[in-house]
Scaffold this active site. Sequence first.
Site, PDB file in Angstrom:
ATOM      1  CB  CYS A   1      14.445  12.544  22.359  1.00 52.36           C
ATOM      2  SG  CYS A   1      13.963  14.262  22.492  1.00 52.36           S
ATOM      3  CB  ILE A   2      13.940  11.374  27.979  1.00 51.93           C
ATOM      4  CG1 ILE A   2      13.047  11.477  29.206  1.00 51.93           C
ATOM      5  CG2 ILE A   2      15.333  10.955  28.346  1.00 51.93           C
ATOM      6  CD1 ILE A   2      12.922  10.167  29.961  1.00 51.93           C
TER       7      ILE A   2
END
Lengths: 167, 450
Positions: free
Chosen positions: A91-92
């Site tokens: 999750c970036i």
Amino acid sequence: MPARSTAQRRLLKEYQELSRDPPEGIIAGPANEDNLFVWDCLLEGPPGTSYENGVFSAVLTFPKDYPLSPPSLKFDPPILHPNIYADGNVCISILHPPGEDPNQYERAEERWSPVQSVEKILLSVVSMLAEPNVESGANIDACKLWRDDRKKFEEIVRNDVKKSLGL
Amino acid sequence: MNIPWEKTVFPEGCQLDSLVTCTICKEPFSAPVVSSICHHSYCSFCIRNSLSTKNSCPVCNVELLESQIVKVPVLEEITRWYTFNSSRLYALVKKLENPDPKDSTGDNAQPKDDEIKELVEVKFASELGPRKTSPSDDSLISPSSNSKYFYIPRKLTEQPDTKKQKPKRSRKTISGFITKKSTTSVPKKEIENQVVVISDNESVNENFSDGVVEISDYGSTSEYFGKKKEYHDVDGGGLKDDEKDKKIETLDEEKHDSLIVNNNDESNLLINSSNKKNSLQNFLKKTPSVLPSSSSVLSTTRDNSSSDDPGSKKLPKLNFSMLSVPKIKEKFKKYNIPTPTHNGNSKHHLAAYYNQYLVLWNSNLDSNYPISKAQISARLREWERIQNLDQHNQRLRQDFGEGNSTNNQQRKEYNRTGSRNWMNKYKDEFNELVRRAKESKARSKAGEVE
């Protein structure tokens, strides 16, 4: 060999660039010649962190309308990190399409746009390994451990590193 | 980046290289446009495609509408010049680095280590195939680099020929751009020179353009070189050059009429004459340097051509939520859009299909060297094919289900071999399943009847 779509041409181009001039600690390429939309990546843990010396494998999956939509990145096997879900998905912000921001954490210019590239994604992920963003964590348990019990966190990570090296 | 300038004594070359590279497709610009808001440049197709999903500039994220982009013909010319000449420039720089008294033959006899590396790289690039079929793209690997890196004996024997002819042509190309004299008749000659260059390129285009080539694969290098050879033949025909020189002379003498004659000549060479109003030739004619009388003649002919063919205008966006499927099909007919081959009745598909055609069509209008309608249709078919492939894969993935280990095994196998091989391999089992299903259906029906 079938004719190539816009996405395939761009992926080939990026693959050529990456193999011509690879950034340090990053290896990435299509898993097989027939399907350019799935890439295998090997990322070296950034030195000076608990991930140091680890070699982590991840899978990049590209959508058919790439580069309009971002790819997704999944660590396989999963590793412990505040910004990596328990199943290994990363999750970036650079992997999130602009416009869709449930948490309002991310600035628009940090998110995906067609001018980004695989190289930029992987560099961002390596720097994410070095500096977790606990504010918008994906793995709550990892966040807690990182904040409250850093020693245990680092111990688990070092185990991950050993596993990644097959020890 | 296409040429590894950074490894030479002239690393500044890579600056020009990246300046003419689109940030979206990472390839040299084709039909470049600029945002009038933030002044970032992209290929027309890339930015229109991107704006169809989100109205913002991909680099700086400022709000941007399709109506706010403007084409940049001079950037297209610069890009073309660079793609035509970059490999030769690179070869020259390389020669400066290691002056070789035995000239190129010595080079070929004992390639140096870094040249072997390049050989592998260039070969890799060609094996994986160049992407579009425009002469600028194919020229990424220039004749000189062919003979140098690929060791094709036939090419080598031809080399003196190509060397003789190549500079001749390129000198002419350049003169079209840089000749500057103050007399009024000279701008005219400039234009005529330009005409020759354009029609030259178009005739090359014709070789590449018949739709089939467009979507055919470039898998084998030999096939690729077959095409390269064609390009040489057209390119370097000495006779043709002479004819053109003559044409220039006559054009200079008779002024007004010659322009029309030339237009006719050019339309023979052009695949799609309706698109010529977008060529650089006409772009230059709009400038005040052209004689007023001839420009008035021109403007009438141009008007005629555009009224003959309503298809040379930009297509509008459609509001599909307001349109029924038959209405959409009516629109397709009105705009003369090739009918979709698959899923013809799904509104969703029709909308996506129209939007893709719109992007292809409108971006083609931004080019100085537009492709023919047949080529656009071919690209549209290709897009459609991949869309359907995608749907097919999704369905397959759903059928397999998630998380099951045997299914994973099958999926891996599917991914490895591709759908067709997979179908071939399991065809018998599939047919057997169908047969059994039919049998059981027949049995249950029979049961009902009884």
